[in-house]
Motif scaffolding. Structure first.
Motif, PDB file in Angstrom:
ATOM      1  N   ARG A  59       0.859  -1.193   0.000  1.00  0.00           N
ATOM      2  CA  ARG A  59       0.000   0.000   0.000  1.00  0.00           C
ATOM      3  C   ARG A  59       0.889   1.235   0.000  1.00  0.00           C
ATOM      4  O   ARG A  59       2.108   1.134   0.085  1.00  0.00           O
ATOM      5  CB  ARG A  59      -0.947   0.002   1.190  1.00  0.00           C
ATOM      6  CG  ARG A  59      -0.261  -0.017   2.537  1.00  0.00           C
ATOM      7  CD  ARG A  59      -1.281  -0.124   3.648  1.00  0.00           C
ATOM      8  NE  ARG A  59      -0.652  -0.106   4.950  1.00  0.00           N
ATOM      9  CZ  ARG A  59      -1.152   0.508   5.990  1.00  0.00           C
ATOM     10  NH1 ARG A  59      -2.284   1.165   5.892  1.00  0.00           N
ATOM     11  NH2 ARG A  59      -0.548   0.476   7.149  1.00  0.00           N
ATOM     12  N   ALA A  60       0.273   2.398  -0.091  1.00  0.00           N
ATOM     13  CA  ALA A  60       1.040   3.640  -0.105  1.00  0.00           C
ATOM     14  C   ALA A  60       1.860   3.766   1.179  1.00  0.00           C
ATOM     15  O   ALA A  60       1.443   3.298   2.241  1.00  0.00           O
ATOM     16  CB  ALA A  60       0.105   4.837  -0.248  1.00  0.00           C
ATOM     17  N   VAL A  61       3.025   4.384   1.053  1.00  0.00           N
ATOM     18  CA  VAL A  61       3.921   4.577   2.191  1.00  0.00           C
ATOM     19  C   VAL A  61       4.486   5.990   2.168  1.00  0.00           C
ATOM     20  O   VAL A  61       4.433   6.675   1.152  1.00  0.00           O
ATOM     21  CB  VAL A  61       5.112   3.574   2.184  1.00  0.00           C
ATOM     22  CG1 VAL A  61       4.637   2.140   2.242  1.00  0.00           C
ATOM     23  CG2 VAL A  61       6.013   3.792   0.978  1.00  0.00           C
ATOM     24  N   VAL A  78       4.583   7.871  -1.420  1.00  0.00           N
ATOM     25  CA  VAL A  78       4.726   7.016  -2.596  1.00  0.00           C
ATOM     26  C   VAL A  78       3.499   6.114  -2.706  1.00  0.00           C
ATOM     27  O   VAL A  78       3.153   5.422  -1.744  1.00  0.00           O
ATOM     28  CB  VAL A  78       6.011   6.152  -2.515  1.00  0.00           C
ATOM     29  CG1 VAL A  78       6.132   5.238  -3.731  1.00  0.00           C
ATOM     30  CG2 VAL A  78       7.254   7.028  -2.386  1.00  0.00           C
ATOM     31  N   THR A  79       2.864   6.141  -3.867  1.00  0.00           N
ATOM     32  CA  THR A  79       1.714   5.271  -4.104  1.00  0.00           C
ATOM     33  C   THR A  79       2.188   3.868  -4.464  1.00  0.00           C
ATOM     34  O   THR A  79       3.362   3.663  -4.777  1.00  0.00           O
ATOM     35  CB  THR A  79       0.849   5.791  -5.276  1.00  0.00           C
ATOM     36  OG1 THR A  79       1.591   5.665  -6.503  1.00  0.00           O
ATOM     37  CG2 THR A  79       0.411   7.222  -5.064  1.00  0.00           C
ATOM     38  N   VAL A  80       1.271   2.936  -4.483  1.00  0.00           N
ATOM     39  CA  VAL A  80       1.579   1.613  -5.035  1.00  0.00           C
ATOM     40  C   VAL A  80       1.636   1.778  -6.552  1.00  0.00           C
ATOM     41  O   VAL A  80       1.039   2.711  -7.107  1.00  0.00           O
ATOM     42  CB  VAL A  80       0.526   0.556  -4.634  1.00  0.00           C
ATOM     43  CG1 VAL A  80       0.553   0.297  -3.149  1.00  0.00           C
ATOM     44  CG2 VAL A  80      -0.853   0.936  -5.103  1.00  0.00           C
ATOM     45  N   ALA A 121       4.542   4.102 -10.471  1.00  0.00           N
ATOM     46  CA  ALA A 121       4.028   4.662  -9.215  1.00  0.00           C
ATOM     47  C   ALA A 121       4.208   6.172  -9.251  1.00  0.00           C
ATOM     48  O   ALA A 121       4.860   6.716 -10.152  1.00  0.00           O
ATOM     49  CB  ALA A 121       4.762   4.069  -8.017  1.00  0.00           C
ATOM     50  N   VAL A 122       3.639   6.832  -8.256  1.00  0.00           N
ATOM     51  CA  VAL A 122       3.760   8.285  -8.158  1.00  0.00           C
ATOM     52  C   VAL A 122       4.346   8.633  -6.795  1.00  0.00           C
ATOM     53  O   VAL A 122       3.926   8.086  -5.773  1.00  0.00           O
ATOM     54  CB  VAL A 122       2.380   8.974  -8.317  1.00  0.00           C
ATOM     55  CG1 VAL A 122       2.497  10.476  -8.122  1.00  0.00           C
ATOM     56  CG2 VAL A 122       1.776   8.644  -9.674  1.00  0.00           C
TER      57      VAL A 122
END
Length: 160
Positions: A59-61, A78-80, A121-122
């Motif tokens: 998942r996002a972190v 950071v997105t997945v 990812a973004v």
């Protein structure tokens, strides 16, 4: 040892930042939620290695790093990897986290992919705020009174 974690300077700074109302409010404005994983990294660590750790939760972190020259805390969300995004070319194997944070300093938001990700990812930089850059620890900001016995409080004139 069970129950023990490594306490790096970065981890201590992040914990101190999250110990403040200002820190929690600031991070929540940029996608943080209670319980969200935070990956601690070093400027010379490769982006591939850091994103390997970021991939574990699925998942996002948030990713955190201390600047070695200025001691500033840098953070990014950071997105997945997203199947809906155009697949970008994988970043260079030698790209470091320090270099990636520098890139985000000018771009603020970046689409990227590391070699073991199928999708892009973004990452977006979380802007600094005064509480984020405070070098003092939460215990120094919010000192707890020393424990005194009842007799000591009476002698000092500070009984309840």
């Amino acid at each position: 040892m069970p129950g023990r974690i490594v306490r790096t300077r970065t981890a201590v700074r992040v914990a101190d930042f999250l110990a403040t109302r200002e820190g929690k409010a600031h991070l929540s404005d940029y996608g943080w939620a209670q319980g969200m994983p935070i990956v601690m990294t070093q400027p010379d660590e490769t982006l591939n290695d850091a994103m390997g750790m970021a991939s574990i939760p699925g998942r996002a972190v948030l990713v955190a790093m201390l600047d070695p020259q200025t001691e500033e805390l840098h953070m990014m969300h950071v997105t997945v990897p997203q199947a809906a995004l155009k697949v970008t070319k994988a970043c260079a194997d030698r790209l470091t986290m320090g270099e990636f944070f520098e890139r985000l300093a000018t771009e603020l938001i970046a689409e990227f992919r590391v070699k073991f990700w199928k999708n892009t990812a973004v990452a977006h930089k979380i802007p600094a705020c005064p509480a984020m850059q405070s070098g003092t620890t939460s215990s120094a900001r919010y000192p707890m009174p020393a424990h005194q016995s009842g007799a000591e409080r009476v002698a000092a004139g500070t009984s309840r």
